[in-house]
Design a protein around this motif. Sequence first.
Motif, short mmCIF file in Angstrom:
data_model
loop_
_atom_site.label_atom_id
_atom_site.label_comp_id
_atom_site.label_asym_id
_atom_site.label_seq_id
_atom_site.Cartn_x
_atom_site.Cartn_y
_atom_site.Cartn_z
N ILE A 198 0.85 -1.21 0.00
CA ILE A 198 0.00 0.00 0.00
C ILE A 198 0.88 1.25 0.00
CG2 ILE A 198 -1.74 1.32 1.30
CD1 ILE A 198 -2.96 -1.28 2.17
N ILE A 199 1.93 1.23 0.78
CA ILE A 199 2.83 2.39 0.85
C ILE A 199 3.39 2.69 -0.55
CG2 ILE A 199 5.06 3.21 1.81
CD1 ILE A 199 4.22 1.53 4.38
N LYS A 200 3.78 1.64 -1.26
CA LYS A 200 4.34 1.81 -2.60
C LYS A 200 3.27 2.34 -3.58
CE LYS A 200 7.10 -0.84 -5.87
NZ LYS A 200 6.17 -1.34 -6.90
N LEU A 201 2.08 1.76 -3.52
CA LEU A 201 1.01 2.18 -4.45
C LEU A 201 0.57 3.62 -4.18
CD1 LEU A 201 -1.08 -1.12 -4.67
CD2 LEU A 201 0.17 -0.01 -6.54
N ARG A 202 0.59 4.03 -2.92
CA ARG A 202 0.22 5.42 -2.59
C ARG A 202 1.21 6.40 -3.24
NH1 ARG A 202 -3.96 7.19 0.56
NH2 ARG A 202 -4.46 6.02 2.45
N GLN A 203 2.49 6.00 -3.31
CA GLN A 203 3.49 6.87 -3.96
C GLN A 203 3.22 6.93 -5.46
OE1 GLN A 203 7.03 4.92 -2.61
NE2 GLN A 203 7.09 6.08 -0.69
N GLU A 204 2.85 5.78 -6.02
CA GLU A 204 2.59 5.70 -7.47
C GLU A 204 1.30 6.42 -7.87
OE1 GLU A 204 2.64 1.88 -10.05
OE2 GLU A 204 3.79 1.46 -8.22
N GLU A 235 -3.23 10.41 -5.91
CA GLU A 235 -4.63 10.90 -5.86
C GLU A 235 -5.60 9.81 -5.41
OE1 GLU A 235 -5.33 14.11 -6.51
OE2 GLU A 235 -3.16 14.34 -6.84
N ALA A 236 -5.16 8.57 -5.41
CA ALA A 236 -6.09 7.46 -5.18
C ALA A 236 -6.50 7.34 -3.72
CB ALA A 236 -5.43 6.15 -5.63
N LYS A 237 -7.73 6.86 -3.51
CA LYS A 237 -8.23 6.52 -2.17
C LYS A 237 -7.85 5.07 -1.90
CE LYS A 237 -10.63 10.29 -1.43
NZ LYS A 237 -9.93 11.29 -0.64
N VAL A 238 -7.60 4.75 -0.63
CA VAL A 238 -7.27 3.36 -0.27
C VAL A 238 -8.44 2.78 0.53
CG1 VAL A 238 -5.71 1.86 1.03
CG2 VAL A 238 -4.79 3.82 -0.24
N VAL A 239 -9.03 1.70 -0.01
CA VAL A 239 -10.07 1.00 0.76
C VAL A 239 -9.58 -0.41 1.06
CG1 VAL A 239 -11.98 2.31 -0.27
CG2 VAL A 239 -11.32 0.17 -1.31
N VAL A 240 -9.82 -0.87 2.28
CA VAL A 240 -9.42 -2.24 2.63
C VAL A 240 -10.56 -2.94 3.36
CG1 VAL A 240 -6.97 -1.56 2.83
CG2 VAL A 240 -8.35 -1.86 4.90
N HIS A 241 -10.52 -4.26 3.32
CA HIS A 241 -11.53 -5.07 4.01
C HIS A 241 -11.09 -5.27 5.46
CE1 HIS A 241 -14.17 -8.50 4.82
NE2 HIS A 241 -14.89 -8.02 3.83
N PRO A 242 -12.05 -5.32 6.39
CA PRO A 242 -11.63 -5.48 7.80
C PRO A 242 -11.03 -6.84 8.14
CG PRO A 242 -14.02 -5.46 7.64
CD PRO A 242 -13.49 -5.09 6.28
N GLU A 243 -10.99 -7.77 7.16
CA GLU A 243 -10.27 -9.03 7.40
C GLU A 243 -8.76 -8.84 7.23
OE1 GLU A 243 -11.88 -12.15 4.92
OE2 GLU A 243 -13.89 -11.80 5.68
N CYS A 244 -8.33 -7.65 6.81
CA CYS A 244 -6.90 -7.40 6.64
C CYS A 244 -6.22 -7.22 8.00
CB CYS A 244 -6.68 -6.13 5.81
SG CYS A 244 -7.14 -6.31 4.09
N ARG A 245 -4.90 -7.37 7.99
CA ARG A 245 -4.10 -7.21 9.20
C ARG A 245 -4.21 -5.77 9.72
NH1 ARG A 245 1.60 -9.63 8.13
NH2 ARG A 245 2.14 -7.52 8.77
N PRO A 246 -4.04 -5.58 11.05
CA PRO A 246 -4.15 -4.23 11.62
C PRO A 246 -3.18 -3.22 10.99
CG PRO A 246 -4.16 -5.86 13.37
CD PRO A 246 -3.89 -6.62 12.11
N ASP A 247 -1.96 -3.64 10.61
CA ASP A 247 -1.02 -2.67 10.03
C ASP A 247 -1.43 -2.27 8.61
OD1 ASP A 247 -0.35 -5.16 9.00
OD2 ASP A 247 1.76 -5.10 9.57
N VAL A 248 -2.29 -3.07 7.98
CA VAL A 248 -2.86 -2.71 6.67
C VAL A 248 -4.05 -1.76 6.90
CG1 VAL A 248 -4.17 -3.66 4.71
CG2 VAL A 248 -2.06 -4.78 5.47
#
Length: 306
Positions: free
Chosen positions: A183-189, A192-205
Amino acid sequence: MERQSELTEKILKLKKQRNAVILAHNYELGETQDIADFVGDSLDLSQKAAKTDADVIVFCGVHFMAETASILSPQKTVLLPDEHAGCPMANMITAPQLREKKKEYPGATVVCYVNSSAAVKAESFICCTSANAVGVVESVDADEIIFVPDQYLGHYLSTKTSKKMILWPGFCPTHARIMPEYIIKLRQEYPEAKVVVHPECRPDVIALADQVLSTSGMIEFAQREDVKEVIVGTEMGLIYRLRKENPGKKFIPVSEQAICPNMKLITLEKVLWSLEEMKPVIKVPENIRLKAKAAVDRMLAVGRSA
Ligand code: 13P
Ligand code: SF4
């Protein structure tokens, strides 16, 4: 393509003859989503299963979803086109294990994620999905909650509610593939994008996301006019639906490895075969069903919150 249209034609004909409805989860293969009468998240699908007037429900999803349909509509025939389509997270806790945990914490109330067996639901007070977990936990009149089986969703809930959460160490192996560094890498790329994640992801995600949403919550979010680019932290099947329904927008999966092999077991051939043979049938035994239904009904009374 010829294969797909031939199979689709046969499925639609047989579906009519059997008075069947086809329900599909957002993680199903594109071809399966395309022939479904309804595609949705776990909450949408259980609401549909409770209301349909079809005689047969063809459930394109995993075992616990078909069980939930059978819990809610016992008079209907529920078909799961591949009986091996299970959910490894749901299999991470059994009813005897939950009974032991309840003995350890006699004052606590059990909330179970819908990704659990009917037998585990029968041992729980209320169940929840990713779309209503916060509302469900808040609705419970107890300070201490035993939450099973997803430790990550449970951890997320402990940050969103005032309850003391006793967590079970289950997790989704597919969402566990989504790592914070991606995610850190994609945010740099894509700044402008929004980041959405599912709550089944790890807490650091989860900590890196703009929004933590159920799969249908993500579909709704993507429709917002101000949203043009989305980095998506969930199973790849959702990307198919996001792109199909929002052709002008950009959807970037956090990990192309986040594929649930169980969801992908359902193919058009298997849907056709299950309607021809009227199997495999998923039926929850009545003594378990009645107890599990109480937990599911309590959840449905809460409704959606994400
Ligand atoms: P939702 O579609 O309810 O968000 O759930 C995701 C999931 O893992 C289903 O197995
Ligand atoms: Fe289970 Fe994860 Fe697959 Fe959902 S994505 S069915 S939680 S293994």
